[in-house]
Design a protein around this motif. Structure first.
Motif, PDB file in Angstrom:
ATOM      1  N   MET A 212     -64.539 -12.036  38.284  1.00 17.47           N
ATOM      2  CA  MET A 212     -65.453 -13.115  37.916  1.00 17.47           C
ATOM      3  C   MET A 212     -65.006 -13.840  36.663  1.00 17.47           C
ATOM      4  O   MET A 212     -64.402 -13.243  35.769  1.00 17.47           O
ATOM      5  CB  MET A 212     -66.859 -12.555  37.667  1.00 17.47           C
ATOM      6  N   VAL A 213     -65.326 -15.136  36.624  1.00 16.60           N
ATOM      7  CA  VAL A 213     -65.237 -15.913  35.395  1.00 16.60           C
ATOM      8  C   VAL A 213     -66.662 -16.373  35.093  1.00 16.60           C
ATOM      9  O   VAL A 213     -67.296 -17.023  35.918  1.00 16.60           O
ATOM     10  CB  VAL A 213     -64.288 -17.121  35.537  1.00 16.60           C
ATOM     11  N   LEU A 214     -67.164 -15.970  33.920  1.00 16.50           N
ATOM     12  CA  LEU A 214     -68.542 -16.281  33.539  1.00 16.50           C
ATOM     13  C   LEU A 214     -68.574 -17.085  32.248  1.00 16.50           C
ATOM     14  O   LEU A 214     -67.789 -16.823  31.329  1.00 16.50           O
ATOM     15  CB  LEU A 214     -69.347 -14.988  33.310  1.00 16.50           C
ATOM     16  N   GLY A 215     -69.492 -18.034  32.178  1.00 14.92           N
ATOM     17  CA  GLY A 215     -69.718 -18.783  30.945  1.00 14.92           C
ATOM     18  C   GLY A 215     -71.124 -18.506  30.455  1.00 14.92           C
ATOM     19  O   GLY A 215     -72.061 -18.441  31.256  1.00 14.92           O
ATOM     20  N   GLY A 216     -71.268 -18.303  29.154  1.00 14.62           N
ATOM     21  CA  GLY A 216     -72.603 -18.056  28.626  1.00 14.62           C
ATOM     22  C   GLY A 216     -72.670 -18.251  27.122  1.00 14.62           C
ATOM     23  O   GLY A 216     -71.671 -18.099  26.416  1.00 14.62           O
ATOM     24  N   GLU A 217     -73.867 -18.578  26.650  1.00  9.59           N
ATOM     25  CA  GLU A 217     -74.063 -18.809  25.218  1.00  9.59           C
ATOM     26  C   GLU A 217     -73.988 -17.497  24.446  1.00  9.59           C
ATOM     27  O   GLU A 217     -74.483 -16.467  24.894  1.00  9.59           O
ATOM     28  CB  GLU A 217     -75.428 -19.462  24.971  1.00  9.59           C
ATOM     29  N   VAL A 218     -73.344 -17.551  23.270  1.00  5.64           N
ATOM     30  CA  VAL A 218     -73.306 -16.412  22.359  1.00  5.64           C
ATOM     31  C   VAL A 218     -73.961 -16.852  21.051  1.00  5.64           C
ATOM     32  O   VAL A 218     -73.667 -17.933  20.536  1.00  5.64           O
ATOM     33  CB  VAL A 218     -71.863 -15.932  22.113  1.00  5.64           C
ATOM     34  N   ASP A 219     -74.850 -15.991  20.512  1.00  7.96           N
ATOM     35  CA  ASP A 219     -75.625 -16.387  19.334  1.00  7.96           C
ATOM     36  C   ASP A 219     -74.794 -16.430  18.059  1.00  7.96           C
ATOM     37  O   ASP A 219     -74.921 -17.366  17.261  1.00  7.96           O
ATOM     38  CB  ASP A 219     -76.809 -15.436  19.135  1.00  7.96           C
ATOM     39  N   ALA A 220     -73.980 -15.401  17.839  1.00  8.35           N
ATOM     40  CA  ALA A 220     -73.248 -15.335  16.570  1.00  8.35           C
ATOM     41  C   ALA A 220     -72.127 -14.309  16.658  1.00  8.35           C
ATOM     42  O   ALA A 220     -72.084 -13.480  17.571  1.00  8.35           O
ATOM     43  CB  ALA A 220     -74.198 -14.948  15.435  1.00  8.35           C
ATOM     44  N   VAL A 221     -71.221 -14.375  15.660  1.00 12.33           N
ATOM     45  CA  VAL A 221     -70.178 -13.366  15.515  1.00 12.33           C
ATOM     46  C   VAL A 221     -70.490 -12.564  14.259  1.00 12.33           C
ATOM     47  O   VAL A 221     -71.016 -13.100  13.278  1.00 12.33           O
ATOM     48  CB  VAL A 221     -68.771 -14.016  15.464  1.00 12.33           C
ATOM     49  N   TRP A 222     -70.240 -11.252  14.283  1.00  9.22           N
ATOM     50  CA  TRP A 222     -70.580 -10.367  13.173  1.00  9.22           C
ATOM     51  C   TRP A 222     -69.750 -10.688  11.934  1.00  9.22           C
ATOM     52  O   TRP A 222     -70.236 -10.708  10.825  1.00  9.22           O
ATOM     53  CB  TRP A 222     -70.361  -8.914  13.605  1.00  9.22           C
ATOM     54  N   ASP A 223     -68.446 -10.926  12.163  1.00 11.02           N
ATOM     55  CA  ASP A 223     -67.534 -11.197  11.043  1.00 11.02           C
ATOM     56  C   ASP A 223     -66.824 -12.522  11.270  1.00 11.02           C
ATOM     57  O   ASP A 223     -67.310 -13.563  10.875  1.00 11.02           O
ATOM     58  CB  ASP A 223     -66.550 -10.035  10.872  1.00 11.02           C
ATOM     59  N   CYS A 224     -65.677 -12.475  11.940  1.00 10.86           N
ATOM     60  CA  CYS A 224     -64.940 -13.690  12.325  1.00 10.86           C
ATOM     61  C   CYS A 224     -64.253 -13.434  13.660  1.00 10.86           C
ATOM     62  O   CYS A 224     -64.008 -12.279  14.016  1.00 10.86           O
ATOM     63  CB  CYS A 224     -63.869 -14.039  11.283  1.00 10.86           C
ATOM     64  N   LYS A 225     -63.948 -14.491  14.396  1.00 10.32           N
ATOM     65  CA  LYS A 225     -63.176 -14.320  15.628  1.00 10.32           C
ATOM     66  C   LYS A 225     -61.744 -13.926  15.263  1.00 10.32           C
ATOM     67  O   LYS A 225     -61.126 -14.564  14.405  1.00 10.32           O
ATOM     68  CB  LYS A 225     -63.151 -15.627  16.423  1.00 10.32           C
ATOM     69  N   PRO A 226     -61.194 -12.893  15.894  1.00 10.11           N
ATOM     70  CA  PRO A 226     -59.817 -12.506  15.594  1.00 10.11           C
ATOM     71  C   PRO A 226     -58.825 -13.557  16.091  1.00 10.11           C
ATOM     72  O   PRO A 226     -59.119 -14.311  17.018  1.00 10.11           O
ATOM     73  CB  PRO A 226     -59.645 -11.183  16.345  1.00 10.11           C
ATOM     74  N   ASP A 227     -57.671 -13.611  15.464  1.00 16.80           N
ATOM     75  CA  ASP A 227     -56.640 -14.573  15.858  1.00 16.80           C
ATOM     76  C   ASP A 227     -56.025 -14.214  17.210  1.00 16.80           C
ATOM     77  O   ASP A 227     -55.700 -15.087  18.004  1.00 16.80           O
ATOM     78  CB  ASP A 227     -55.535 -14.646  14.787  1.00 16.80           C
ATOM     79  N   ARG A 228     -55.860 -12.917  17.453  1.00 11.86           N
ATOM     80  CA  ARG A 228     -55.234 -12.474  18.707  1.00 11.86           C
ATOM     81  C   ARG A 228     -56.268 -12.432  19.828  1.00 11.86           C
ATOM     82  O   ARG A 228     -57.334 -11.833  19.674  1.00 11.86           O
ATOM     83  CB  ARG A 228     -54.601 -11.089  18.530  1.00 11.86           C
TER      84      ARG A 228
END
Length: 369
Positions: A212-228
């Protein structure tokens, strides 16, 4: 009109833990700004930062900038994002099903959610089933909900919906905390609530034999999105719930946890923060939940009102059946009526793809062939 039926009950036949699950991995993302303008990338990402307690969720209700979501957006934003990824990688995004996370949540929770119904539209194109919400049904349900009379002393549906969005505003920053001015952190209480802006994660995942490929809203990230891209993203889902005062409240909360778990499980969100509020909409405490451990806790210390393994095994069996049922040209309706023990699938158009697929997407996919 021939109908294919999939029996939800008895759910015991879906017991055990044999189904393989592919860990959700983000492959792309897109954003809506506060004017509901679409853009590729993470411009609308938010960063979790705990709210000051007690937090009054009523403040600003009269200035709420509420999104009018009555128009049918179909799968356009998701398909635009998939097409952009394919143009970048020069590889087709292979999947058995492409849809919104919300549609999968309804299916995953169906064994233990008898009260609610759903209607979806589906079409098969280049070997992939594309599923969207039936917008007419969604608007009809919202109208019923709006007109629902609440018991004396209870807040309206509109007010409780606002409380959820207010809690999100009080719990996030627009940039990491170390680069956010103290005045901004402490002034979140007075920020106007606008629910048009969203960050949407697009993930590759799988349940059983279904990719499956799913799209959905995410509220927040705890720290930061990793580069990798292969590194885990520490997403956070933000929820509110009434304080638990008795056994009846506990059972209601446990049933809520089914939806909390399903939504976060499907997108690979590891942490859920619940703000417990009183009847007046004041949050007095927070609880941090580990998504993966919720089903086990419900089984061990809860009332056992649902079983995560049954949900997963049910979904795997349903998707296998759906792939055999929806084939060739045309559009289908996937429907579960309220309190019904079956999901029915029937054809509504013999040819074409309705408006489920945008012309931009089919033109792009045709050029790849």
């Amino acid at each position: 009109m021939s109908r294919a039926l999939f029996d939800i009950h008895p759910v015991d036949r879906f017991g055990g833990s044999g189904t393989t699950i592919r860990r959700p991995r983000e492959i792309a993302c897109f954003s809506y700004d506060k004017h509901r303008r679409f853009s590729l990338g993470d411009s609308s990402i938010s960063y979790y930062y705990p709210p000051n307690l007690p937090a009054d969720l009523n403040i600003g209700f009269n200035t709420f900038q509420k999104l009018d979501d009555s128009a049918d957006e179909h799968l356009d934003a998701l398909l635009d994002t998939v097409a952009a990824l394919e143009k970048e990688t020069l590889k087709k995004c292979e999947a058995d099903i492409i849809t919104w996370r919300g549609m999968m949540t309804k299916i995953l929770t169906a064994p233990f959610d008898m009260m609610n119904g759903f209607e979806m539209n589906a079409t098969c194109y280049q070997g992939t089933i594309f599923i969207e919400e039936n917008n007419e049904y969604k608007n009809r349900q919202k109208e019923i909900q709006r007109n629902q009379r609440m018991p004396p002393g209870m807040p309206s549906q509109e007010q409780m919906m606002y409380w959820g969005y207010k809690f999100e505003v009080l719990s996030v920053l627009q940039q990491p905390w170390d680069s956010t001015p103290r005045a901004e952190i402490e002034g979140r209480q007075n920020e106007v609530v606008n629910n048009a802006a969203q960050y949407c994660s697009v993930v590759k995942t799988g349940i059983g034999n279904t990719r499956m490929v799913l799209g959905g809203e995410v509220d927040a990230v705890w720290d930061c999105k990793p580069d990798r891209k292969e590194d885990t993203i520490h997403w956070v889902e933000l929820k509110t719930s009434a304080e638990i005062r008795n056994d009846r409240d506990m059972l209601k909360y446990e049933r809520k946890l089914l939806k909390f778990w399903a939504q976060s499980f499907l997108l690979g969100v590891p942490t859920i923060i619940v703000g417990f509020r009183d009847q007046q909409g004041i949050v007095h405490r927070l609880e941090e939940l580990d998504t993966a451990s919720i089903p086990g806790k419900v089984k061990k210390v809860g009332r056992g009102s649902w079983d995560g393994n049954i949900c997963i095994n049910f979904a795997a069996a349903f998707f296998d059946w759906l792939k055999r049922t929806i084939q060739g040209d045309g559009t289908w309706r996937i429907r579960k009526q309220e309190k019904s023990p079956v999901i029915e699938v029937f054809k509504v158009e013999d040819s074409g793809h309705g408006d489920i697929l945008s012309s931009a997407f089919t033109t792009w996919r045709s050029s790849m062939a």
